[in-house]
Design an enzyme around this catalytic site. Structure first.
Site, PDB file in Angstrom:
ATOM      1  CG  HIS A  88      -4.955 -21.550  70.459  1.00 11.78           C
ATOM      2  ND1 HIS A  88      -5.561 -20.563  71.202  1.00 11.78           N
ATOM      3  CD2 HIS A  88      -5.128 -21.173  69.174  1.00 11.78           C
ATOM      4  CE1 HIS A  88      -6.062 -19.645  70.409  1.00 11.78           C
ATOM      5  NE2 HIS A  88      -5.811 -19.990  69.160  1.00 11.78           N
ATOM      6  CG  ASP A 145     -10.685 -23.294  64.272  1.00 18.80           C
ATOM      7  OD1 ASP A 145     -10.935 -22.694  63.216  1.00 18.80           O
ATOM      8  OD2 ASP A 145      -9.774 -22.944  65.046  1.00 18.80           O
ATOM      9  CD  GLU A 156      -7.603 -22.202  73.875  1.00 19.09           C
ATOM     10  OE1 GLU A 156      -6.375 -22.016  73.801  1.00 19.09           O
ATOM     11  OE2 GLU A 156      -8.435 -21.304  73.666  1.00 19.09           O
TER      12      GLU A 156
HETATM   13  C1  GLP Z   1      -7.999 -18.270  66.575  1.00 17.00           C
HETATM   14  C2  GLP Z   1      -8.132 -19.445  65.620  1.00 17.00           C
HETATM   15  C3  GLP Z   1      -6.801 -20.041  65.272  1.00 17.00           C
HETATM   16  C4  GLP Z   1      -5.820 -18.943  64.913  1.00 17.00           C
HETATM   17  C5  GLP Z   1      -5.598 -18.066  66.107  1.00 17.00           C
HETATM   18  C6  GLP Z   1      -4.599 -16.944  65.841  1.00 17.00           C
HETATM   19  O1  GLP Z   1      -8.136 -18.620  67.915  1.00 17.00           O
HETATM   20  N1  GLP Z   1      -8.975 -20.480  66.136  1.00 17.00           N
HETATM   21  O2  GLP Z   1      -6.953 -20.959  64.209  1.00 17.00           O
HETATM   22  O3  GLP Z   1      -4.605 -19.505  64.491  1.00 17.00           O
HETATM   23  O4  GLP Z   1      -6.836 -17.501  66.475  1.00 17.00           O
HETATM   24  O5  GLP Z   1      -5.234 -15.927  65.131  1.00 17.00           O
HETATM   25  P1  GLP Z   1      -4.559 -14.662  64.523  1.00 17.00           P
HETATM   26  O6  GLP Z   1      -3.921 -15.105  63.262  1.00 17.00           O
HETATM   27  O7  GLP Z   1      -5.690 -13.705  64.294  1.00 17.00           O
HETATM   28  O8  GLP Z   1      -3.575 -14.171  65.516  1.00 17.00           O
END
Ligand code: GLP
Length: 254
Positions: free
Chosen positions: A136, A65, A141
């Site tokens: 998500h 993304d 979402e």
């Molecule tokens: C973001 C990204 C996701 C990721 C999520 C969790 O929103 N778009 O791909 O998995 O955050 O992130 P973290 O690993 O920092 O908790």
């Protein structure tokens, strides 16, 4: 779903690296993810690359993304982040690390082109995933169609809040993103989702033991023939059938 539970985030990274290096050494197409969770895995892969145990020279990569509205060279764009935290430290060919074009004049066209680029490359062999506190994956979402394609998505207020730590303040967090859709993600041949920490435990329980539902986008993994979920004890702490998952992991039939 194959569920591996490890004591610490470091052990989660080691278990994930053991899987990932097999794909990289075979020159596979890798799906990469940003966020904090995979950073330990990227550090482990960098160390293994320095020791000559893995090479990315024959691989290409697609990111999950990208924020919309950030210049690709902005330090918080995922284009810049993946280079800073991983690909520039190993022997990846930079041009072969692709991400959705979040700064494109026409995001819808950029989204369609991204799906097309993945298809042209022959699909993704292994897609790395984290999970948001609201379930998500990528930026899909709650309410995302389980068959969605790469598209423009509006960030949930909780995601904006969660990601504010990477920006000066909440107002600087982009409100839109281009994300591989749940249908796009599901076409990867192997899904590898990592989760650590108690703040992920509800989302993990909903993903593994909840109903298949657009309300928990990660529950789409229940439909995938090859999904591996690696959790630390904290992220696994709300799972009802925890002891069964441990038994399966410890007594794999040969
Ligand atoms: C973001 C990204 C996701 C990721 C999520 C969790 O929103 N778009 O791909 O998995 O955050 O992130 P973290 O690993 O920092 O908790």
């Amino acid at each position: 779903m194959d569920i591996l539970i490890r004591s610490t985030p470091a052990e989660v990274a080691t278990a994930a690296a053991d899987i990932f290096v097999r794909y990289a050494n075979a020159g596979a197409t890798l799906g990469l993810a940003t966020g904090s969770t995979p950073v330990a895995l990227y550090q482990e892969l960098t160390s293994r690359c320095e020791r000559g145990e893995v090479s990315f020279a024959r691989s290409r990569a697609f990111l999950l993304d990208e924020y919309v509205g950030l210049d690709r060279f902005h330090e918080q764009s995922y284009y810049s982040t993946i280079r800073r935290v991983f690909t520039s430290h190993v022997d990846f060919i930079d041009e072969l690390v692709q991400s959705p074009e979040g700064d494109a004049a026409n995001p819808d066209r950029a989204a369609a082109a991204y799906d097309q680029a993945i298809r042209h490359a022959g699909g993704i062999d292994i897609q790395l995933l984290g999970i948001g506190g609201n379930g998500h994956i990528g930026f899909n979402e709650p309410s995302s169609s389980l068959q969605s394609r790469t598209r423009l998505e509006t960030l949930h207020p909780r995601t904006v809040q969660d990601n504010a730590r990477f920006f000066e303040n909440t107002d600087s967090v982009p409100r839109y993103a281009l994300t591989q859709g749940l249908g796009t993600i599901s076409e990867a041949r192997h899904l590898l989702l990592l989760a650590t920490g108690t703040e992920k435990s509800t989302a993990v329980r909903n993903m593994v033991e909840g109903p298949l539902s657009a309300h928990c986008p990660a529950s789409v993994l229940q439909l995938h023939p090859r999904a591996t979920v690696i959790l630390d004890e904290d992220a696994a702490s709300q799972l009802e059938d925890l002891e069964y998952y441990r038994f399966v992991d410890e007594h794999r039939p040969h």
